[in-house]
Design a protein around this motif. Structure first.
Motif, PDB file in Angstrom:
ATOM      1  N   PHE A   1       1.438 -28.685   0.185  1.00 27.46           N
ATOM      2  CA  PHE A   1       1.479 -27.848  -1.011  1.00 27.46           C
ATOM      3  C   PHE A   1       2.532 -28.336  -1.997  1.00 27.46           C
TER       4      PHE A   1
ATOM      5  N   THR B   1       2.371 -23.552  -7.700  1.00 30.41           N
ATOM      6  CA  THR B   1       1.381 -23.495  -6.629  1.00 30.41           C
ATOM      7  C   THR B   1       1.757 -22.436  -5.605  1.00 30.41           C
ATOM      8  N   LEU B   2       3.007 -22.445  -5.174  1.00 30.19           N
ATOM      9  CA  LEU B   2       3.507 -21.439  -4.237  1.00 30.19           C
ATOM     10  C   LEU B   2       4.333 -20.366  -4.935  1.00 30.19           C
TER      11      LEU B   2
ATOM     12  N   MET C   1      -5.518 -18.477  -4.904  1.00 31.09           N
ATOM     13  CA  MET C   1      -5.129 -18.858  -3.552  1.00 31.09           C
ATOM     14  C   MET C   1      -6.067 -18.269  -2.510  1.00 31.09           C
TER      15      MET C   1
ATOM     16  N   VAL D   1       5.632 -28.551   2.210  1.00 25.88           N
ATOM     17  CA  VAL D   1       5.815 -28.522   0.762  1.00 25.88           C
ATOM     18  C   VAL D   1       6.187 -29.927   0.308  1.00 25.88           C
TER      19      VAL D   1
ATOM     20  N   VAL E   1      -2.537 -29.681  -2.318  1.00 25.41           N
ATOM     21  CA  VAL E   1      -2.823 -28.580  -3.242  1.00 25.41           C
ATOM     22  C   VAL E   1      -1.854 -28.637  -4.415  1.00 25.41           C
TER      23      VAL E   1
END
Length: 220
Positions: free
Chosen positions: A14, A19-20, A207, A110, A169
């Motif tokens: 990720f 994104t997170l 998501m 990550v 991602v």
């Protein structure tokens, strides 16, 4: 959601910002405010559109040239200190991400162009740090930045998986370039209705779609 790949996926890599964690609007709003004190006229939403996914140092350099600014030494350091303060008050995870991560039973990491301490702090503040443990890979430690695809290849090797068995991602054009060219299955979290520009990319709008995508891969 579009899926074309028939690979088996063993690991998910990720991006972090955008994104997170929903950090970039906060960061660009702060940057516009701080630069306004030095004569800049900036719109934070336009900054977000133009520079999403960039290294903050390169954003500052570009804006100094564009606005003919004379910033003091240590401006970036001061920005990063205030950025953490801003995160402590306002930072939130991307909608739906916590429940998705909780539902996934697959190794995750990550992969970020941000400094490790900043990314770890963001994950901690949003309650996402427990999903990744020590599997947080920063360009500042790896010595390679997005859009260079090698950043994802290094992370995959350190996780112990072939890159072709990983999902990567991303949410930004720069990050997506790295994801789409590294050999992983690239997933574009397209929150702003953009065009990816890559035929091999799987697009998701939220998501929640990622959970269904991973289930599809694991059922093959």
């Amino acid at each position: 959601m579009q899926s074309r790949s028939v690979r088996t996926i063993e690991c998910i890599l990720f991006d972090s910002d955008g994104t997170l964690v929903d950090s970039e609007p906060l960061s660009f709003r702060l940057l516009a405010k701080m630069m306004a004190g030095h004569g800049a006229e900036l719109d934070s939403e336009q900054l977000h559109t133009a520079y999403r996914g960039w290294k903050i140092g390169e954003v500052i350099e570009a804006l100094v040239d564009e606005q003919s600014l004379d910033l003091p030494d240590g401006f970036e350091t001061a920005f990063r200190a205030r950025q953490v303060q801003c995160f402590e008050v306002e930072l939130e995870p991307i909608p739906g991400v916590r429940s998705v991560l909780r539902s996934l039973s697959i190794p995750m990491a990550v992969v970020t162009s941000g400094p490790l301490h900043k990314v770890r702090k963001a994950l901690e503040l949003t309650g996402l740090d427990g999903f990744f443990g020590n599997n947080v890979f920063s360009a500042y430690d790896l010595g390679v930045w997005k859009p260079d695809p090698e950043i994802y290849r290094i992370a995959a090797r350190r996780m112990g998986y072939p890159i072709h068995q990983c999902l990567a991602v991303e949410d930004s054009p720069i990050g997506l370039e790295a994801a789409a060219t590294c050999g992983a299955v690239p997933v574009f979290l397209n929150r702003f209705g953009e065009t990816s520009g890559y035929e091999n990319v799987i697009e998701i709008a939220s998501m929640g779609e990622l959970r269904r995508l991973v289930t599809t891969f694991q059922s093959r």
